[in-house]
Design a protein around this motif. Structure first.
Motif, short mmCIF file in Angstrom:
data_model
loop_
_atom_site.label_atom_id
_atom_site.label_comp_id
_atom_site.label_asym_id
_atom_site.label_seq_id
_atom_site.Cartn_x
_atom_site.Cartn_y
_atom_site.Cartn_z
N ALA A 111 44.98 60.47 27.76
CA ALA A 111 44.06 59.33 27.74
C ALA A 111 43.66 58.90 29.15
CB ALA A 111 44.73 58.16 27.02
N ARG A 112 42.49 58.30 29.23
CA ARG A 112 42.02 57.77 30.52
C ARG A 112 42.03 56.25 30.50
NH1 ARG A 112 39.41 60.93 34.29
NH2 ARG A 112 39.58 63.13 33.70
N ILE A 113 42.40 55.66 31.61
CA ILE A 113 42.47 54.21 31.69
C ILE A 113 41.06 53.62 31.75
CG2 ILE A 113 43.23 52.26 33.13
CD1 ILE A 113 45.59 53.98 34.02
N LEU A 114 40.80 52.61 30.89
CA LEU A 114 39.49 51.95 30.90
C LEU A 114 39.55 50.61 31.61
CD1 LEU A 114 38.46 52.61 27.16
CD2 LEU A 114 37.81 53.92 29.19
N SER A 115 40.64 49.88 31.39
CA SER A 115 40.75 48.57 32.04
C SER A 115 42.20 48.12 32.07
CB SER A 115 39.91 47.54 31.29
OG SER A 115 40.47 47.31 30.02
N ILE A 116 42.49 47.22 32.96
CA ILE A 116 43.85 46.67 33.07
C ILE A 116 43.74 45.15 33.15
CG2 ILE A 116 45.89 46.47 34.54
CD1 ILE A 116 45.54 49.31 35.36
N ASP A 117 44.55 44.51 32.31
CA ASP A 117 44.61 43.07 32.29
C ASP A 117 45.68 42.67 33.30
OD1 ASP A 117 44.05 40.65 31.30
OD2 ASP A 117 44.44 41.21 29.20
N GLU A 118 45.26 42.23 34.50
CA GLU A 118 46.29 42.06 35.52
C GLU A 118 46.74 40.61 35.68
OE1 GLU A 118 43.16 42.12 36.23
OE2 GLU A 118 42.90 40.71 37.88
N GLU A 119 46.16 39.71 34.86
CA GLU A 119 46.46 38.29 35.06
C GLU A 119 47.92 37.91 34.87
OE1 GLU A 119 43.28 36.07 32.89
OE2 GLU A 119 42.18 37.50 34.15
N ARG A 120 48.50 38.48 33.81
CA ARG A 120 49.89 38.16 33.50
C ARG A 120 50.80 38.63 34.65
NH1 ARG A 120 51.76 40.13 27.66
NH2 ARG A 120 53.91 39.41 27.66
N ILE A 121 50.52 39.81 35.14
CA ILE A 121 51.32 40.34 36.25
C ILE A 121 51.18 39.43 37.47
CG2 ILE A 121 51.59 42.25 37.89
CD1 ILE A 121 50.76 44.15 35.72
N ARG A 122 49.96 39.04 37.73
CA ARG A 122 49.72 38.19 38.90
C ARG A 122 50.47 36.85 38.78
NH1 ARG A 122 46.03 39.62 42.57
NH2 ARG A 122 44.53 40.67 41.25
N ALA A 123 50.45 36.29 37.58
CA ALA A 123 51.16 35.02 37.37
C ALA A 123 52.66 35.20 37.60
CB ALA A 123 50.88 34.51 35.96
N ASP A 124 53.20 36.32 37.10
CA ASP A 124 54.63 36.60 37.31
C ASP A 124 54.95 36.77 38.80
OD1 ASP A 124 55.31 36.52 34.65
OD2 ASP A 124 55.02 38.68 34.34
N LEU A 125 54.08 37.49 39.50
CA LEU A 125 54.31 37.71 40.93
C LEU A 125 54.32 36.37 41.67
CD1 LEU A 125 52.01 40.82 41.64
CD2 LEU A 125 54.52 40.80 41.60
N ASP A 126 53.35 35.54 41.30
CA ASP A 126 53.28 34.23 41.96
C ASP A 126 54.50 33.37 41.65
OD1 ASP A 126 50.94 34.93 43.17
OD2 ASP A 126 49.63 33.98 41.66
N ALA A 127 55.10 33.63 40.48
CA ALA A 127 56.31 32.87 40.12
C ALA A 127 57.57 33.51 40.69
CB ALA A 127 56.40 32.77 38.60
N GLY A 128 57.37 34.54 41.53
CA GLY A 128 58.52 35.12 42.23
C GLY A 128 59.20 36.30 41.54
N TYR A 129 58.59 36.80 40.48
CA TYR A 129 59.19 37.94 39.78
C TYR A 129 58.82 39.27 40.44
CZ TYR A 129 60.45 35.11 35.73
OH TYR A 129 61.02 34.18 34.91
N VAL A 130 59.73 40.22 40.33
CA VAL A 130 59.37 41.62 40.53
C VAL A 130 58.93 42.11 39.16
CG1 VAL A 130 60.18 43.94 41.07
CG2 VAL A 130 61.05 41.97 42.38
N VAL A 131 57.74 42.66 39.07
CA VAL A 131 57.24 43.10 37.77
C VAL A 131 57.42 44.61 37.65
CG1 VAL A 131 55.20 43.23 36.29
CG2 VAL A 131 55.57 41.22 37.74
N VAL A 132 58.04 45.04 36.56
CA VAL A 132 58.32 46.45 36.35
C VAL A 132 57.46 46.96 35.19
CG1 VAL A 132 60.11 48.17 35.94
CG2 VAL A 132 60.71 45.99 37.05
#
Ligand code: ASP
Ligand code: MG
Length: 411
Positions: A111-132
């Motif tokens: 499969a080929r990637i069409l889009s990525i929803d990055e908001e949730r990751i960004r919110a976690d990063l801002d809250a100090g999480y390492v996102v895996v």
């Protein structure tokens, strides 16, 4: 503070100890104040194990169901990695591809990637999480789990880096960078400090297996700064994959003309001899090959002197028998005298952007091979690559003498 995506391959997560090691590295980066997204592969050997398991039940596994089960390899390592980070006192959270919403098309297993929803990751990063995040997998628009093809975690890493506009995408693997050629063949091979995207693409497509080709294309397209590093070294600088920088080039007069030599034994040569030299022949030969979804790499056709011509092309070794079968069926119709296959061949390529501005590279390559009595069976070129097909028994010799002739061992 930088936002860094770190992708770890199968050997880097191959055991609990290695996962703990990875977590310690992430902790060091975190301590420097960086935001980190970790992308992991399955433990080494796991994807192969899952695929053979599937084949024991269904020899040609249903692609949708195969994706459902092979995607579990990465689901295991994201959980373990998040736990290892927590054990070091870090805040960590894992996501599968579909939880992030890495949306792909529905071409299961590739499969080929069409889009990525990055908001949730960004919110976690801002809250100090390492996102895996689980590499290699996504979800199509109807919610089916998909995978991106073997080695696809590299592409996940690069795609996330692009979506998050990360400062760098670091690919941690079991080698410490990109080499001038495979050190197992040429012990003098040298790690490159940097290489351009174009060169990396040529090397990858010519058989150098450091990165999945698609990830390099992606990084080039979205201008993601990409670095290949060893996960077993504390602080190597690896190889930076970058854009051609004209300014940098002027200041660096000693830039090598050739950056690397790639080789592979994966191809077979198919010769269609004595075909009438008239319009439509190439199509009649390659049309049925394409219809059978067989990939063709090099193609050569000679100019006919006596009204007939020879047509030669290469396919993957695994496809040779199938291709010969197809051609034998159309032989009479095409009017070919003979059809032959040879899988005892190897392809050796020299790659370098310096070829654009230097003449005589091809002749130097051919002279070097001639001096060793190595016969060239086919030649193909691009702006930054010259590839030759030779007898497979001379492959390693050819790589060694070319490495020397182009002075690749010298920094
Ligand atoms: N686990 C998948 C594979 O072995 C994806 C990856 O490692 O990049 O191909
Ligand atoms: Mg890999």
């Amino acid at each position: 503070m930088a936002l860094i995506v770190q992708k770890y391959g199968g050997t880097s997560v191959g055991s609990p100890d290695r996962i703990k090691n990875l977590a310690r590295r992430v902790a060091r980066f975190k301590a420097l104040g960086h935001q980190i997204v970790v992308v992991v592969s399955a433990m080494s050997g796991e994807t192969n194990r899952l695929i053979s398991l599937a084949k024991e039940i269904m020899p040609e596994p249903d692609p949708r169901e195969l994706d459902v089960m092979v995607a579990t390899g990465e689901q295991v390592t994201i959980g373990l990695t998040a736990m290892a980070l927590m054990e070091l006192g870090l805040k960590a959270k894992s996501y599968t591809g579909s939880q992030v919403r890495i949306v792909t098309d529905n071409a299961h297993t590739k499969a080929r990637i069409l889009s990525i929803d990055e908001e949730r990751i960004r919110a976690d990063l801002d809250a100090g999480y390492v996102v895996v995040v689980a590499g290699f997998q996504g979800v199509d628009e109807s919610g089916n789990i998909t995978t991106l093809g073997r080695g696809g975690s590299d592409t996940t890493g690069v795609a996330l880096a692009a979506a998050l506009k990360a400062d760098e995408c670091q690919i941690y693997t079991d080698v410490d960078g990109v080499y001038t050629t495979d050190p197992r063949v040429v012990p003098e091979a040298r790690r490159l400090k940097s290489i351009t995207f174009e060169e990396m693409l040529e090397l990858a497509s010519q058989g150098s297996k450091v990165l999945q080709i698609r990830s390099v294309e992606f990084a080039g397209k979205y201008k993601v700064k990409l670095r290949v590093l060893s996960s077993f070294e504390e602080d190597g600088e690896g190889t930076l994959i970058t854009f051609e920088d004209p300014e940098n080039k002027d200041s660096n007069m000693e830039q090598p003309i050739i950056s690397g030599i790639a080789f592979n034994r994966d191809e077979a040569k198919i010769m269609v001899l004595g075909v009438p030299d008239k319009p439509g022949i190439a199509y009649q030969i390659l049309g049925p090959i394409a219809d059978a979804k067989i990939d063709v790499d090099m193609i050569i056709q000679n100019m006919g002197a006596d009204g007939t011509t020879d047509f030669t092309f290469t396919v993957h070794k695994n496809d040779m028998a199938k291709a010969l079968g197809i051609l034998n069926q159309v032989q009479a119709h095409i009017g070919a005298r003979e059809i032959r296959g040879d899988d005892k061949i190897a392809k050796v390529s020299i790659v370098g952007v310096g070829m654009r501005s230097h003449v005589g590279i091809a002749s130097q390559m051919f002279r070097t091979l001639a001096e060793e009595g190595i016969n060239i069976q086919m030649i193909s070129t691009s702006e930054i690559k010259i590839a030759v097909v030779i007898d497979e028994k001379y492959m390693e010799l050819a790589v060694r003498v070319l490495h020397k002739a182009f002075e690749l061992e010298e920094a």
